[in-house]
Write a protein that holds these residues in place. Structure first.
Motif, PDB file in Angstrom:
ATOM      1  N   HIS A  84      41.678  39.546  35.779  1.00  0.00           N
ATOM      2  CA  HIS A  84      41.379  40.803  35.476  1.00  0.00           C
ATOM      3  C   HIS A  84      41.627  41.603  34.478  1.00  0.00           C
ATOM      4  CE1 HIS A  84      41.910  41.539  40.189  1.00  0.00           C
ATOM      5  NE2 HIS A  84      43.238  42.243  38.616  1.00  0.00           N
ATOM      6  N   TYR A 120      47.247  38.284  40.151  1.00  0.00           N
ATOM      7  CA  TYR A 120      45.610  38.239  39.368  1.00  0.00           C
ATOM      8  C   TYR A 120      45.700  37.351  38.305  1.00  0.00           C
ATOM      9  CZ  TYR A 120      45.684  42.265  42.812  1.00  0.00           C
ATOM     10  OH  TYR A 120      45.852  43.208  44.447  1.00  0.00           O
ATOM     11  N   ASP A 168      35.969  35.015  41.697  1.00  0.00           N
ATOM     12  CA  ASP A 168      37.053  37.047  41.315  1.00  0.00           C
ATOM     13  C   ASP A 168      37.741  36.309  40.445  1.00  0.00           C
ATOM     14  OD1 ASP A 168      38.131  38.993  41.712  1.00  0.00           O
ATOM     15  OD2 ASP A 168      39.829  37.917  43.836  1.00  0.00           O
ATOM     16  N   LYS A 176      38.372  51.907  41.179  1.00  0.00           N
ATOM     17  CA  LYS A 176      38.703  50.213  41.256  1.00  0.00           C
ATOM     18  C   LYS A 176      37.934  48.980  41.803  1.00  0.00           C
ATOM     19  CE  LYS A 176      43.452  52.139  44.291  1.00  0.00           C
ATOM     20  NZ  LYS A 176      43.838  51.105  45.039  1.00  0.00           N
ATOM     21  N   ASN A 177      37.290  48.716  42.147  1.00  0.00           N
ATOM     22  CA  ASN A 177      36.737  47.136  42.596  1.00  0.00           C
ATOM     23  C   ASN A 177      35.672  47.542  42.767  1.00  0.00           C
ATOM     24  OD1 ASN A 177      39.284  45.789  42.991  1.00  0.00           O
ATOM     25  ND2 ASN A 177      39.368  46.354  44.805  1.00  0.00           N
ATOM     26  N   TRP A 222      32.305  45.224  43.514  1.00  0.00           N
ATOM     27  CA  TRP A 222      31.722  43.808  44.633  1.00  0.00           C
ATOM     28  C   TRP A 222      29.923  43.304  43.845  1.00  0.00           C
ATOM     29  CZ3 TRP A 222      34.072  40.192  47.468  1.00  0.00           C
ATOM     30  CH2 TRP A 222      35.701  40.521  47.847  1.00  0.00           C
ATOM     31  N   LYS A 224      33.318  39.799  42.593  1.00  0.00           N
ATOM     32  CA  LYS A 224      34.532  41.034  42.863  1.00  0.00           C
ATOM     33  C   LYS A 224      35.092  41.122  41.205  1.00  0.00           C
ATOM     34  CE  LYS A 224      38.758  41.931  44.537  1.00  0.00           C
ATOM     35  NZ  LYS A 224      39.869  42.346  43.348  1.00  0.00           N
ATOM     36  N   TRP A 225      35.533  42.140  40.844  1.00  0.00           N
ATOM     37  CA  TRP A 225      35.993  42.121  39.713  1.00  0.00           C
ATOM     38  C   TRP A 225      36.980  43.540  39.934  1.00  0.00           C
ATOM     39  CZ3 TRP A 225      36.719  40.350  35.300  1.00  0.00           C
ATOM     40  CH2 TRP A 225      37.195  40.799  33.993  1.00  0.00           C
ATOM     41  N   SER A 226      38.061  44.446  39.283  1.00  0.00           N
ATOM     42  CA  SER A 226      38.966  45.034  39.670  1.00  0.00           C
ATOM     43  C   SER A 226      38.522  45.533  37.636  1.00  0.00           C
ATOM     44  CB  SER A 226      40.200  44.720  39.959  1.00  0.00           C
ATOM     45  OG  SER A 226      41.323  45.488  39.395  1.00  0.00           O
TER      46      SER A 226
END
Length: 152
Positions: free
Chosen positions: A70, A84, A67, A143-144, A146, A115-117
């Motif tokens: 980002h 973040y 994670d 938003k996010n 996975w 995970k990426w926002s």
């Protein structure tokens, strides 16, 4: 050695157990900061390794959690930056190098959870940058994302 490595654990936000003894929690940063709403942000990893150069042997972990930061832009003292992190301007090679390093320390047939926002960079741009297609995960998101990858 623990079976799971989280290379950029931050404040361990998505863990049900923030002290799960199966997980080696790593982050480049260690800090405590009071957020604008009075809550305390605590980044307290076991190690402060750079996830682009992990000091562990190949194939050390059964699962790696990735994670990464980002955000390209956040105020110097903002809660977003504290929570973040911020990417370097040349983010594509940075994310690719981090992803490749996560795969290096992952055992054959191991699982990489990413995970990426997509607040500032789209998920499709990230997948292009790492050059690997996930086994499964979020296809479209505002938003996010996975994603789950498997080594081998």
């Amino acid at each position: 050695m623990k079976p799971i490595l989280d290379v950029a654990c931050g404040s361990r936000m998505f863990y049900f157990d923030k002290n799960d003894d199966r997980v080696h929690f790593n982050d480049l940063r260690t800090e405590e900061k009071e957020l604008c709403d009075g809550r305390k942000l605590v980044v307290s990893p076991e190690t402060n390794w750079d996830f682009t150069q992990l000091p562990v042997p190949d194939e050390s972990f059964y699962m790696v959690v990735f994670d990464p930061p980002h955000l390209l832009h956040a105020g110097d003292d903002s809660w977003l930056k504290a929570k973040y992190g911020v990417l370097p301007e040349e983010w594509k090679p940075f994310i690719k190098k981090g992803f490749d390093e996560c795969m290096r320390v992952l055992k054959t047939n191991g699982t990489l959870v990413m995970k990426w926002s997509c607040n500032q960079i789209s998920g499709s741009d990230v997948l292009k940058a790492i050059g690997t297609k996930p086994v499964l995960g979020t296809r479209k998101s505002k938003k996010n994302y996975w994603w789950v990858f498997m080594k081998g």
